[in-house]
Design a protein around this motif. Structure first.
Motif, PDB file in Angstrom:
ATOM      1  N   LEU A   1       4.661  -6.294   7.825  1.00  0.00           N
ATOM      2  CA  LEU A   1       4.445  -5.254   6.815  1.00  0.00           C
ATOM      3  C   LEU A   1       3.834  -5.811   5.545  1.00  0.00           C
ATOM      4  CD1 LEU A   1       7.776  -3.263   7.271  1.00  0.00           C
ATOM      5  CD2 LEU A   1       5.512  -2.703   8.190  1.00  0.00           C
ATOM      6  N   ARG A   2       3.855  -7.149   5.382  1.00  0.00           N
ATOM      7  CA  ARG A   2       3.259  -7.759   4.195  1.00  0.00           C
ATOM      8  C   ARG A   2       1.778  -8.064   4.380  1.00  0.00           C
ATOM      9  NH1 ARG A   2       7.549 -12.183   1.822  1.00  0.00           N
ATOM     10  NH2 ARG A   2       9.489 -11.137   2.422  1.00  0.00           N
ATOM     11  N   ARG A   3       1.296  -7.986   5.609  1.00  0.00           N
ATOM     12  CA  ARG A   3      -0.091  -8.335   5.883  1.00  0.00           C
ATOM     13  C   ARG A   3      -1.014  -7.138   5.722  1.00  0.00           C
ATOM     14  NH1 ARG A   3       0.102 -11.044  11.631  1.00  0.00           N
ATOM     15  NH2 ARG A   3      -2.090 -10.444  11.469  1.00  0.00           N
ATOM     16  N   PRO A   4      -2.311  -7.366   5.512  1.00  0.00           N
ATOM     17  CA  PRO A   4      -3.274  -6.253   5.395  1.00  0.00           C
ATOM     18  C   PRO A   4      -3.305  -5.437   6.683  1.00  0.00           C
ATOM     19  CG  PRO A   4      -4.234  -8.316   4.611  1.00  0.00           C
ATOM     20  CD  PRO A   4      -2.950  -8.678   5.282  1.00  0.00           C
ATOM     21  N   LYS A   5      -3.362  -4.124   6.524  1.00  0.00           N
ATOM     22  CA  LYS A   5      -3.231  -3.228   7.680  1.00  0.00           C
ATOM     23  C   LYS A   5      -4.353  -2.197   7.710  1.00  0.00           C
ATOM     24  CE  LYS A   5       0.937  -2.565   6.172  1.00  0.00           C
ATOM     25  NZ  LYS A   5       1.033  -3.842   5.412  1.00  0.00           N
ATOM     26  N   VAL A   6      -4.721  -1.816   8.927  1.00  0.00           N
ATOM     27  CA  VAL A   6      -5.674  -0.733   9.145  1.00  0.00           C
ATOM     28  C   VAL A   6      -5.095   0.177  10.215  1.00  0.00           C
ATOM     29  CG1 VAL A   6      -6.992  -2.094  10.823  1.00  0.00           C
ATOM     30  CG2 VAL A   6      -8.072  -0.135   9.699  1.00  0.00           C
ATOM     31  N   ALA A   7      -5.217   1.491  10.008  1.00  0.00           N
ATOM     32  CA  ALA A   7      -4.677   2.457  10.962  1.00  0.00           C
ATOM     33  C   ALA A   7      -5.751   2.874  11.959  1.00  0.00           C
ATOM     34  CB  ALA A   7      -4.155   3.689  10.224  1.00  0.00           C
ATOM     35  N   MET A   8      -5.304   3.127  13.191  1.00  0.00           N
ATOM     36  CA  MET A   8      -6.183   3.666  14.214  1.00  0.00           C
ATOM     37  C   MET A   8      -5.493   4.862  14.848  1.00  0.00           C
ATOM     38  SD  MET A   8      -7.863   0.358  16.121  1.00  0.00           S
ATOM     39  CE  MET A   8      -8.632   1.458  17.308  1.00  0.00           C
TER      40      MET A   8
ATOM     41  N   ALA B   1       0.829  -1.206   0.000  1.00  0.00           N
ATOM     42  CA  ALA B   1       0.000   0.000   0.000  1.00  0.00           C
ATOM     43  C   ALA B   1       0.863   1.256   0.000  1.00  0.00           C
ATOM     44  CB  ALA B   1      -0.929  -0.012   1.211  1.00  0.00           C
ATOM     45  N   LEU B   2       1.937   1.246   0.771  1.00  0.00           N
ATOM     46  CA  LEU B   2       2.824   2.413   0.840  1.00  0.00           C
ATOM     47  C   LEU B   2       3.514   2.652  -0.496  1.00  0.00           C
ATOM     48  CD1 LEU B   2       3.960   4.566   2.775  1.00  0.00           C
ATOM     49  CD2 LEU B   2       5.798   2.980   3.327  1.00  0.00           C
ATOM     50  N   ARG B   3       3.863   1.575  -1.176  1.00  0.00           N
ATOM     51  CA  ARG B   3       4.562   1.676  -2.455  1.00  0.00           C
ATOM     52  C   ARG B   3       3.741   2.452  -3.481  1.00  0.00           C
ATOM     53  NH1 ARG B   3       5.675  -3.757  -3.353  1.00  0.00           N
ATOM     54  NH2 ARG B   3       3.775  -4.016  -4.557  1.00  0.00           N
ATOM     55  N   ALA B   4       2.421   2.486  -3.326  1.00  0.00           N
ATOM     56  CA  ALA B   4       1.557   3.140  -4.303  1.00  0.00           C
ATOM     57  C   ALA B   4       1.603   4.656  -4.225  1.00  0.00           C
ATOM     58  CB  ALA B   4       0.112   2.660  -4.105  1.00  0.00           C
ATOM     59  N   LEU B   5       2.140   5.232  -3.148  1.00  0.00           N
ATOM     60  CA  LEU B   5       2.149   6.691  -2.993  1.00  0.00           C
ATOM     61  C   LEU B   5       3.181   7.327  -3.901  1.00  0.00           C
ATOM     62  CD1 LEU B   5       1.941   7.114   0.893  1.00  0.00           C
ATOM     63  CD2 LEU B   5       0.098   6.731  -0.754  1.00  0.00           C
ATOM     64  N   ASP B   6       2.865   8.511  -4.415  1.00  0.00           N
ATOM     65  CA  ASP B   6       3.840   9.197  -5.257  1.00  0.00           C
ATOM     66  C   ASP B   6       4.982   9.770  -4.424  1.00  0.00           C
ATOM     67  OD1 ASP B   6       2.285  11.395  -4.172  1.00  0.00           O
ATOM     68  OD2 ASP B   6       3.208  12.651  -5.713  1.00  0.00           O
ATOM     69  N   ASP B   7       4.771   9.912  -3.108  1.00  0.00           N
ATOM     70  CA  ASP B   7       5.849  10.363  -2.217  1.00  0.00           C
ATOM     71  C   ASP B   7       6.260   9.247  -1.256  1.00  0.00           C
ATOM     72  OD1 ASP B   7       3.564  10.364  -0.678  1.00  0.00           O
ATOM     73  OD2 ASP B   7       3.967  12.296   0.289  1.00  0.00           O
TER      74      ASP B   7
ATOM     75  N   MET C   1     -10.877  -5.283  -0.542  1.00  0.00           N
ATOM     76  CA  MET C   1      -9.765  -4.560  -1.164  1.00  0.00           C
ATOM     77  C   MET C   1      -8.435  -5.309  -1.063  1.00  0.00           C
ATOM     78  SD  MET C   1     -10.494  -0.722   0.242  1.00  0.00           S
ATOM     79  CE  MET C   1     -12.101   0.041   0.066  1.00  0.00           C
ATOM     80  N   ILE C   2      -8.392  -6.347  -0.252  1.00  0.00           N
ATOM     81  CA  ILE C   2      -7.125  -7.050  -0.031  1.00  0.00           C
ATOM     82  C   ILE C   2      -6.619  -7.634  -1.342  1.00  0.00           C
ATOM     83  CG2 ILE C   2      -6.032  -8.985   1.154  1.00  0.00           C
ATOM     84  CD1 ILE C   2      -8.118  -8.561   3.384  1.00  0.00           C
ATOM     85  N   GLY C   3      -5.350  -7.406  -1.611  1.00  0.00           N
ATOM     86  CA  GLY C   3      -4.755  -7.904  -2.843  1.00  0.00           C
ATOM     87  C   GLY C   3      -4.999  -7.022  -4.037  1.00  0.00           C
ATOM     88  N   ARG C   4      -5.734  -5.914  -3.851  1.00  0.00           N
ATOM     89  CA  ARG C   4      -6.006  -4.992  -4.952  1.00  0.00           C
ATOM     90  C   ARG C   4      -5.412  -3.626  -4.693  1.00  0.00           C
ATOM     91  NH1 ARG C   4     -10.763  -3.399  -5.831  1.00  0.00           N
ATOM     92  NH2 ARG C   4     -11.952  -4.128  -4.037  1.00  0.00           N
TER      93      ARG C   4
ATOM     94  N   LEU D   1       2.533   8.421   6.473  1.00  0.00           N
ATOM     95  CA  LEU D   1       2.962   7.027   6.469  1.00  0.00           C
ATOM     96  C   LEU D   1       1.958   6.145   7.197  1.00  0.00           C
ATOM     97  CD1 LEU D   1       6.822   7.188   7.098  1.00  0.00           C
ATOM     98  CD2 LEU D   1       5.568   7.207   4.942  1.00  0.00           C
ATOM     99  N   VAL D   2       1.406   6.645   8.304  1.00  0.00           N
ATOM    100  CA  VAL D   2       0.396   5.874   9.043  1.00  0.00           C
ATOM    101  C   VAL D   2      -0.770   5.531   8.114  1.00  0.00           C
ATOM    102  CG1 VAL D   2      -1.314   5.990  10.893  1.00  0.00           C
ATOM    103  CG2 VAL D   2       1.025   6.774  11.316  1.00  0.00           C
ATOM    104  N   SER D   3      -1.271   6.533   7.397  1.00  0.00           N
ATOM    105  CA  SER D   3      -2.380   6.274   6.465  1.00  0.00           C
ATOM    106  C   SER D   3      -1.905   5.523   5.228  1.00  0.00           C
ATOM    107  CB  SER D   3      -3.057   7.582   6.065  1.00  0.00           C
ATOM    108  OG  SER D   3      -2.130   8.502   5.513  1.00  0.00           O
ATOM    109  N   GLY D   4      -0.704   5.843   4.744  1.00  0.00           N
ATOM    110  CA  GLY D   4      -0.206   5.217   3.530  1.00  0.00           C
ATOM    111  C   GLY D   4       0.085   3.740   3.667  1.00  0.00           C
ATOM    112  N   LEU D   5       0.433   3.299   4.867  1.00  0.00           N
ATOM    113  CA  LEU D   5       0.680   1.881   5.121  1.00  0.00           C
ATOM    114  C   LEU D   5      -0.601   1.056   5.111  1.00  0.00           C
ATOM    115  CD1 LEU D   5       3.240   2.274   8.031  1.00  0.00           C
ATOM    116  CD2 LEU D   5       3.672   0.893   5.993  1.00  0.00           C
ATOM    117  N   SER D   6      -1.739   1.720   5.245  1.00  0.00           N
ATOM    118  CA  SER D   6      -2.997   1.057   5.569  1.00  0.00           C
ATOM    119  C   SER D   6      -3.994   1.145   4.417  1.00  0.00           C
ATOM    120  CB  SER D   6      -3.606   1.699   6.817  1.00  0.00           C
ATOM    121  OG  SER D   6      -2.627   1.840   7.848  1.00  0.00           O
ATOM    122  N   LEU D   7      -4.973   0.253   4.441  1.00  0.00           N
ATOM    123  CA  LEU D   7      -6.074   0.334   3.491  1.00  0.00           C
ATOM    124  C   LEU D   7      -7.144   1.310   3.965  1.00  0.00           C
ATOM    125  CD1 LEU D   7      -6.546  -3.418   2.454  1.00  0.00           C
ATOM    126  CD2 LEU D   7      -5.360  -1.594   1.222  1.00  0.00           C
ATOM    127  N   GLY D   8      -7.190   1.565   5.264  1.00  0.00           N
ATOM    128  CA  GLY D   8      -8.159   2.502   5.812  1.00  0.00           C
ATOM    129  C   GLY D   8      -7.689   3.051   7.141  1.00  0.00           C
TER     130      GLY D   8
END
Length: 382
Positions: free
Chosen positions: A124-131, A104-110, A302-305, A230-237
Motif C-alpha cells: 500500500l506504500r508503493r505507487p499504484k495504478v488501477a485497472m 493517495a487515498l489519504r488525500a480524499l475528502d471522504d 507524479m510519484i511522491g507528489r 477506493l479503487v480509483s482513490g488508491l491509485s494515481l491513475g
C-alpha cells in the motif's frame, strides 16, 4: 524488458501507530455508528478533538437535529469482536495518518478513517495504478489486460482492481508476482463474486486485500460505487480496458476524474458493445493506451507528489466541545437548506453564522438522518 522509468518505493514513515488501542476502538465504534460516514467522521473528530468525546456527544447532536431515538452505536464488545475476527484471519485495521495508510487515498475528502487490511500491507506504500473493465470481457480484452498488468508490474507499479470477473480478475492474476491490491465491496469475510474465492485467497497470501466495510458486511448494489471510489482513490491513475456504455467501470473513471486522477482507456472496435464506453472516454479526453509506456510516461512524474489530505484530523482529545448554536442561527441555516445540493460556503455566507456554527447544525441534521453530503463541500436535505 527495458524499464520505463520504474518507480521506487517511498521510504517507510517513522513513528508508532497514530492511535492507542483504546482510541482505535473508539474510532471503530464511531465510523460504524448509524448515519456517520467518512466526511461526518472527519467533522466530528475535528469539532470534538477525539472519537471518545464525539461518541458522548452523538445523542445530544441527533436530538437537536430532530431525532427522538439516538443513533445506533456499536458497543465496545462489538468493536472488540470485529477486531478479533479480523486478527484471526491475519488482518488488521489501519488508521488514516498511519504509515501503512495509502498516501493517495489519504488525500480524499471522504477517505475512510479505518481500512481493514489483509496480506502484504507494505504494498500500500508503493505507487499504484488501477485497472478495471467489463465482467463479460472478451478473450482479447482479458489477454491485453493481463499483458498490461504484467508490464506495469515489471516497471514497479502495484495494480489495483475490484476483484470482479473478467478484466479485474485478469489484472489481479497477472500482477500476483509484482504486487496487486484487491478492494472489497463488502467485508473481508464476504468475498464476492464466489467464483473468485481461490483468487482472493491467493491475493491474501501474495498481495493485499482492503475493505472499509464491517467485517461481515454482505455487499449490496450501492456498495459497489463506494468500492469503486477506493479503487480509483488508491491509485494515481485508472486504466479502463473494456467497458460498455452503462458499465460500472465508467463510474470508476468518473470518480477518478473527480478525485484528480488520470484516466486512461484502451480503444476497441466500434462493432463491439464492450468498447462503447472506452471509446467514449477517449473522445472525452482520456489518454489512449496500447502499451504500458502510455501509462507510465504520464504517471511516473507524479510519484511522491500525491496531494495532501483535505484537512488534518485534530489530535485526540485536543479540543473542548463546541457550544450549541442558538435557535435563531439554526433557523436561518435550516431556511437556506433544501433537497438541492448547496455549497456549505453559501450557507455560511447567507446565514451570517460562523463556520463552526454551521458545521454543528449540519452534524445535528446528518446524525438525525435528515441530511446528505452528495459531494465535496455540498449538502442537501433528505
Amino acid at each position: 524488458m527495458a524499464s520505463r522509468g520504474a518507480p521506487s518505493s517511498p521510504p517507510p514513515e517513522a513513528g508508532r501507530d497514530l492511535l492507542s488501542p483504546e482510541q482505535r476502538l473508539d474510532w471503530l465504534r464511531l465510523i460504524r455508528t448509524e448515519n456517520v460516514g467518512p466526511r461526518t467522521f472527519r467533522v466530528l473528530i475535528n469539532q470534538y478533538g477525539g472519537a471518545a468525546a464525539a461518541l458522548e456527544a452523538l445523542p445530544t447532536l441527533a436530538r437537536r437535529g430532530g431525532r427522538l431515538v439516538p443513533p445506533q452505536v456499536p458497543s465496545r464488545a462489538d468493536a472488540e469482536a470485529e477486531m478479533a475476527g479480523l486478527a484471526r484471519m491475519g488482518g488488521r485495521l489501519v488508521a488514516l495518518g498511519e504509515a501503512d495508510y495509502p498516501a493517495a487515498l489519504r488525500a480524499l475528502d471522504d477517505a475512510p478513517p479505518l481500512i481493514a487490511v489483509r496480506g502484504r500491507a507494505e504494498l500500500l506504500r508503493r505507487p499504484k495504478v488501477a485497472m478495471v473493465g467489463a465482467r463479460n470481457a472478451s478473450a482479447a480484452g482479458r489477454s491485453f489486460a493481463a499483458r498490461l498488468a504484467r508490464d506495469l508490474g515489471a516497471d514497479g507499479w502495484v495494480v489495483v482492481s475490484g476483484l470482479a470477473r473478467g478484466i479485474d480478475a485478469a489484472a489481479h492474476e497477472a500482477s500476483l508476482e509484482t504486487g496487486t491490491v484487491g478492494v472489497f465491496a463488502g467485508g473481508l469475510t464476504r468475498p464476492y463474486p464466489p467464483e473468485n474465492l481461490k483468487l482472493i485467497e491467493t491475493i491474501a497470501e501474495r498481495g493485499v486485500l482492503v475493505s472499509e466495510m464491517p467485517l461481515g458486511w454482505e455487499p449490496r448494489a450501492r456498495d459497489f460505487p463506494r468500492r469503486n471510489r477506493l479503487v480509483s482513490g488508491l491509485s494515481l491513475g485508472v486504466v479502463v480496458v473494456e467497458a460498455a456504455e452503462r458499465s460500472g467501470s465508467l463510474i470508476t473513471a468518473r470518480l477518478a476524474g473527480e478525485q484528480g486522477r488520470e484516466v486512461f482507456a484502451v480503444p476497441g472496435s466500434p462493432l463491439d458493445p464492450r468498447a462503447g464506453g472506452t471509446n467514449r472516454l477517449l473522445k472525452q479526453g482520456a489518454t489512449l493506451v496500447t502499451e504500458a509506456g502510455d501509462v507510465t510516461s504520464v504517471l511516473a512524474p507524479m510519484i511522491g507528489r500525491e496531494p495532501d489530505g483535505s484537512g488534518a484530523l485534530a489530535a485526540p482529545d485536543a479540543l473542548s466541545p463546541p457550544p450549541a448554536p442558538g435557535d435563531d442561527v439554526r433557523g436561518r441555516v435550516l431556511e437556506l437548506l433544501s433537497p438541492v445540493p448547496t455549497p456549505v460556503d453559501d450557507l455560511i455566507r447567507l446565514s451570517g453564522a460562523s463556520a463552526a456554527e454551521v458545521q454543528i447544525i449540519l452534524l445535528e441534521l446528518e446524525l438525525a438522518g435528515r441530511l446528505d453530503r452528495p459531494g465535496t463541500g455540498r449538502v442537501a436535505l433528505r
